[in-house]
Design a protein around this motif. Structure first.
Motif, short mmCIF file in Angstrom:
data_model
loop_
_atom_site.label_atom_id
_atom_site.label_comp_id
_atom_site.label_asym_id
_atom_site.label_seq_id
_atom_site.Cartn_x
_atom_site.Cartn_y
_atom_site.Cartn_z
N MET A 1 0.73 -1.16 0.03
CA MET A 1 -0.01 0.14 0.03
C MET A 1 0.88 1.32 0.03
SD MET A 1 -2.83 1.68 -0.13
CE MET A 1 -4.13 0.55 0.32
N ARG A 2 2.13 1.20 0.74
CA ARG A 2 2.68 2.23 0.99
C ARG A 2 3.42 2.91 -0.47
NH1 ARG A 2 6.57 2.97 6.02
NH2 ARG A 2 4.37 2.94 6.92
N GLN A 3 3.79 1.50 -1.10
CA GLN A 3 4.52 1.70 -2.39
C GLN A 3 3.38 2.58 -3.58
OE1 GLN A 3 6.31 -2.15 -3.21
NE2 GLN A 3 8.17 -1.17 -2.86
N LEU A 4 2.22 2.14 -3.32
CA LEU A 4 1.17 2.43 -4.25
C LEU A 4 1.06 3.89 -3.91
CD1 LEU A 4 -1.19 2.41 -6.05
CD2 LEU A 4 -2.61 1.33 -4.32
N ILE A 5 0.99 4.21 -2.84
CA ILE A 5 0.81 5.74 -2.39
C ILE A 5 2.28 6.63 -2.83
CG2 ILE A 5 0.54 7.46 -0.70
CD1 ILE A 5 -0.90 5.32 0.95
N TYR A 6 3.13 5.94 -2.91
CA TYR A 6 4.42 6.72 -3.26
C TYR A 6 4.16 7.02 -4.85
CZ TYR A 6 6.75 6.02 1.19
OH TYR A 6 7.15 6.23 2.57
N ALA A 7 4.12 5.84 -5.44
CA ALA A 7 4.09 5.67 -7.14
C ALA A 7 2.96 7.03 -7.41
CB ALA A 7 3.56 4.63 -7.59
N THR A 8 1.55 6.86 -6.95
CA THR A 8 0.80 7.94 -7.12
C THR A 8 1.11 9.11 -7.06
OG1 THR A 8 -0.91 5.94 -6.50
CG2 THR A 8 -1.66 8.36 -6.92
N VAL A 9 1.63 9.63 -5.82
CA VAL A 9 2.11 10.95 -5.49
C VAL A 9 3.20 11.47 -6.36
CG1 VAL A 9 3.01 12.28 -3.58
CG2 VAL A 9 1.15 10.95 -3.04
N ILE A 10 4.44 10.52 -6.41
CA ILE A 10 5.30 10.83 -7.32
C ILE A 10 5.06 11.25 -8.77
CG2 ILE A 10 7.56 10.20 -8.36
CD1 ILE A 10 8.16 8.42 -5.58
N GLY A 192 -5.20 -5.75 -4.13
CA GLY A 192 -6.05 -7.04 -3.26
C GLY A 192 -5.89 -8.42 -3.89
N SER A 193 -5.48 -8.35 -5.27
CA SER A 193 -5.07 -9.72 -5.83
C SER A 193 -3.76 -10.22 -6.06
CB SER A 193 -5.63 -9.78 -7.35
OG SER A 193 -6.76 -9.37 -7.31
N GLY A 194 -2.82 -9.13 -5.31
CA GLY A 194 -1.51 -9.84 -4.95
C GLY A 194 -0.63 -9.19 -6.18
N TYR A 195 -1.27 -8.47 -7.04
CA TYR A 195 -0.40 -8.01 -8.28
C TYR A 195 0.39 -6.76 -7.69
CZ TYR A 195 -2.77 -11.27 -11.19
OH TYR A 195 -3.29 -12.55 -11.62
N GLY A 197 3.01 -5.20 -8.24
CA GLY A 197 3.85 -4.23 -9.47
C GLY A 197 2.85 -3.51 -10.27
N LEU A 198 1.78 -4.27 -10.45
CA LEU A 198 0.75 -3.65 -11.33
C LEU A 198 -0.06 -2.77 -10.61
CD1 LEU A 198 -0.62 -6.87 -13.41
CD2 LEU A 198 1.02 -5.00 -14.27
N SER A 199 -0.38 -2.79 -9.35
CA SER A 199 -0.60 -1.75 -8.43
C SER A 199 -0.02 -0.71 -8.51
CB SER A 199 -1.11 -2.48 -7.12
OG SER A 199 -1.63 -1.31 -6.16
N ILE A 200 1.24 -0.65 -8.43
CA ILE A 200 2.11 0.30 -8.38
C ILE A 200 2.04 1.15 -9.73
CG2 ILE A 200 4.68 1.12 -8.48
CD1 ILE A 200 5.08 -1.12 -6.39
N PHE A 201 1.83 0.33 -10.77
CA PHE A 201 1.80 0.92 -12.28
C PHE A 201 0.45 1.61 -12.31
CE2 PHE A 201 0.87 1.04 -16.71
CZ PHE A 201 1.66 1.46 -17.30
N SER A 202 -0.58 1.11 -11.84
CA SER A 202 -1.63 1.64 -11.88
C SER A 202 -1.93 3.05 -11.15
CB SER A 202 -2.94 0.94 -11.25
OG SER A 202 -3.00 -0.32 -11.84
N GLY A 203 -0.97 3.16 -10.02
CA GLY A 203 -0.71 4.47 -9.36
C GLY A 203 -0.44 5.45 -10.12
N THR A 204 0.84 4.98 -10.94
CA THR A 204 1.43 5.92 -11.71
C THR A 204 0.65 6.66 -12.65
OG1 THR A 204 2.21 4.27 -13.23
CG2 THR A 204 3.46 4.55 -11.35
#
Length: 319
Positions: A1-10, A192-195, A197-204
């Motif tokens: 979750m933290r990486q997802l937030i970082y990716a979205t904000v960056i 939620g599905s365990g992907y 890397g793809l969660s991070i990419f979606s955040g970008t």
């Protein structure tokens, strides 16, 4: 979750920061949008507005993804697909805007490039040990194994999605806002599905769209052009394929699908009868010509996408 937030904000910050740098450059180079005379008259005043602004989002996604790319192959594949489709759009925009050839790339040239990219991601997914030729069936926890039909179907989905997003990009902030919601959906679902890397990419993607919306919302300071719409379409398609959620695209991507269908139906019906079903296609122009202000149409489509995202969540057994 933290990486997802970082990716979205960056990604958001990069998009916000480089926008004021890229837009004046596009203006100086006179990369202005040409407006169709047969379109809504209210759009004539947009003539000359800088286009090819999708470069802003592509740069934000690329830089942010690189910060996390070493951790996940799927993220790298999704980024490559996105940038590849964006490159097709960039070449198309360059031919139309710089070389002054209104039609840009020939239809068959674009299609060949899109088919190649679609084939690459389809073959990659089919041979991936955790993806394979199975698709998640909405509203169940079951998977459908397509076997030899997987690759052609996936290629169709990738190419169709990219072009549908391209057709959706016709009003200030429309494709940007819709894709922001779709990317947020994939970010949550992937996590939620365990992907991861793809969660991070979606955040970008979500972050880049949110930042770009500052410049693309009505009245737009810049248009994304095919550079942006093709890139976003590629991103959505890649996320659906790599999460085995191709069958969810008619739902979460309902706005894209309806926009594309409106064009197909309009053209087909006109060729058969000489009459039009809609005042103008894609669908967003029909509503404009019925007297709705551009912003009302855009916000309505955003709301529709948000509702579709919630329904899509219900269609997932993990929630």
């Amino acid at each position: 979750m933290r990486q997802l937030i970082y990716a979205t904000v960056i990604s958001f910050i990069i998009s916000i920061l480089i926008g004021p740098i890229i837009i004046p450059i596009l203006e100086k180079l006179k990369f202005g949008q040409s407006i169709r005379e047969e379109g809504p008259q209210s759009h004539i005043k947009k003539t000359g507005t800088p286009t090819m602004g999708g470069i802003i989002m592509m740069f934000a996604v690329f830089v942010t993804s690189l910060l996390f790319a070493w951790k996940n192959t799927n993220l790298i594949i999704a980024m490559i697909v996105t940038l590849s489709f964006g490159l097709i759009g960039l070449i198309d925009d360059f031919i139309k805007v710089v070389l002054k050839r209104n039609l840009g790339l020939r239809a068959y040239q674009k299609l060949i490039g899109q088919l190649i990219i679609g084939a690459v991601v389809a073959i990659y997914a089919a041979n991936h040990p955790y993806i394979g030729t199975t698709l998640l069936i909405p509203f169940t926890s079951e998977y459908l194994n397509l076997g030899i039909f997987y690759i052609p179907l996936t290629i169709f989905v990738v190419v169709g999605t990219a072009n549908s997003v391209n057709l959706t990009d016709g009003l200030d902030g429309l494709a940007t806002g819709v894709t922001l919601v779709v990317a947020a959906f994939f970010a949550i679902v992937s996590l939620g599905s365990g992907y991861t890397g793809l969660s991070i990419f979606s955040g970008t993607i979500a972050g880049a769209c949110l930042g770009f919306l500052k410049f693309n919302a009505y009245p737009a300071q810049v248009f994304m052009g095919d550079t942006g719409s093709m890139a976003l379409g590629g991103a959505v398609a890649a996320l659906a394929v790599l999460t085995r959620m191709q069958l969810f695209l008619p739902l979460i991507g309902g706005v894209y699908m309806i926009e594309a269908l409106s064009v197909i139906l309009q053209v087909s019906f006109f060729k058969l009868t000489g009459k039009r079903i809609l005042k103008m296609s894609p669908l967003h122009h029909h509503y404009e010509l019925k007297g709705n202000h551009e912003t009302k149409v855009v916000v309505s489509f955003w709301i529709a996408t948000a509702i579709l995202a919630l329904i899509s969540m219900l269609a997932l057994s993990i929630f």
